[in-house]
Motif scaffolding. Structure first.
Motif, PDB file in Angstrom:
ATOM      1  N   ARG A 189       1.704  -2.631  62.786  1.00 18.50           N
ATOM      2  CA  ARG A 189       2.572  -1.271  62.590  1.00 18.50           C
ATOM      3  C   ARG A 189       3.157  -0.987  63.759  1.00 18.50           C
ATOM      4  O   ARG A 189       3.909  -0.022  63.960  1.00 18.50           O
ATOM      5  N   SER A 204       6.995  -1.097  62.159  1.00 14.62           N
ATOM      6  CA  SER A 204       7.321  -0.279  61.094  1.00 14.62           C
ATOM      7  C   SER A 204       7.132   1.331  61.288  1.00 14.62           C
ATOM      8  O   SER A 204       7.865   2.095  60.895  1.00 14.62           O
ATOM      9  N   GLY A 205       5.932   1.599  62.026  1.00 11.80           N
ATOM     10  CA  GLY A 205       5.581   2.914  62.400  1.00 11.80           C
ATOM     11  C   GLY A 205       5.544   3.833  61.333  1.00 11.80           C
ATOM     12  O   GLY A 205       5.850   4.938  61.097  1.00 11.80           O
ATOM     13  N   ILE A 206       5.156   3.180  59.993  1.00  8.71           N
ATOM     14  CA  ILE A 206       5.008   4.187  58.875  1.00  8.71           C
ATOM     15  C   ILE A 206       3.277   4.402  58.406  1.00  8.71           C
ATOM     16  O   ILE A 206       2.609   3.633  59.250  1.00  8.71           O
ATOM     17  N   SER A 207       2.969   5.422  57.525  1.00  7.85           N
ATOM     18  CA  SER A 207       1.918   5.524  57.438  1.00  7.85           C
ATOM     19  C   SER A 207       1.032   4.524  56.584  1.00  7.85           C
ATOM     20  O   SER A 207       1.831   3.836  55.806  1.00  7.85           O
ATOM     21  N   PRO A 208      -0.198   4.327  56.730  1.00  3.78           N
ATOM     22  CA  PRO A 208      -0.572   3.404  55.946  1.00  3.78           C
ATOM     23  C   PRO A 208      -0.721   3.486  54.381  1.00  3.78           C
ATOM     24  O   PRO A 208      -0.500   2.444  53.778  1.00  3.78           O
ATOM     25  N   TYR A 209      -0.577   4.789  53.970  1.00  4.65           N
ATOM     26  CA  TYR A 209      -0.406   4.924  52.423  1.00  4.65           C
ATOM     27  C   TYR A 209       1.016   4.317  52.006  1.00  4.65           C
ATOM     28  O   TYR A 209       1.042   3.924  50.782  1.00  4.65           O
ATOM     29  N   TYR A 210       1.938   4.729  53.002  1.00  3.14           N
ATOM     30  CA  TYR A 210       3.230   4.397  52.580  1.00  3.14           C
ATOM     31  C   TYR A 210       3.419   2.868  52.700  1.00  3.14           C
ATOM     32  O   TYR A 210       4.263   2.201  51.969  1.00  3.14           O
ATOM     33  N   GLU A 211       2.639   2.321  53.643  1.00  2.00           N
ATOM     34  CA  GLU A 211       2.748   0.955  53.765  1.00  2.00           C
ATOM     35  C   GLU A 211       1.957   0.009  52.491  1.00  2.00           C
ATOM     36  O   GLU A 211       2.720  -1.009  52.016  1.00  2.00           O
ATOM     37  N   TYR A 214       2.221   1.384  49.569  1.00  2.00           N
ATOM     38  CA  TYR A 214       3.177   1.651  48.513  1.00  2.00           C
ATOM     39  C   TYR A 214       4.243   0.465  48.660  1.00  2.00           C
ATOM     40  O   TYR A 214       4.760  -0.193  47.612  1.00  2.00           O
TER      41      TYR A 214
END
Length: 70
Positions: free
Chosen positions: A33, A36-43, A45
């Motif tokens: 992470r 990417s710096g994105i939320s785990p849920y979006y990851e 997805y």
């Protein structure tokens, strides 16, 4: 492979006539992470979306059907 880019690349390269080699001694370091710096849920997805895209682009309808069943 998280988003299936490496697998997609290998299948397309092989179809274009290139040879694919497996090197078991190679090492890849990835900081989870950090890029990417994105939320785990979006990851999750994006991971699922990548797999769906990979299967649609690289397999026939019959093989897609088998993937769903198995």
């Amino acid at each position: 492979p998280m988003y299936m880019e490496e697998s997609d690349f290998c299948i397309r390269a092989r179809a274009a006539g290139f040879r694919i080699y497996y090197t078991p001694d190679s090492v890849v370091v990835h900081n989870s992470r950090s890029t990417s710096g994105i939320s785990p849920y979006y990851e999750v997805y994006l991971r699922r979306l990548g797999r769906i895209r990979f299967y649609i682009l690289n397999f026939t309808i019959f093989r897609l059907f088998l993937q769903i069943l198995l």
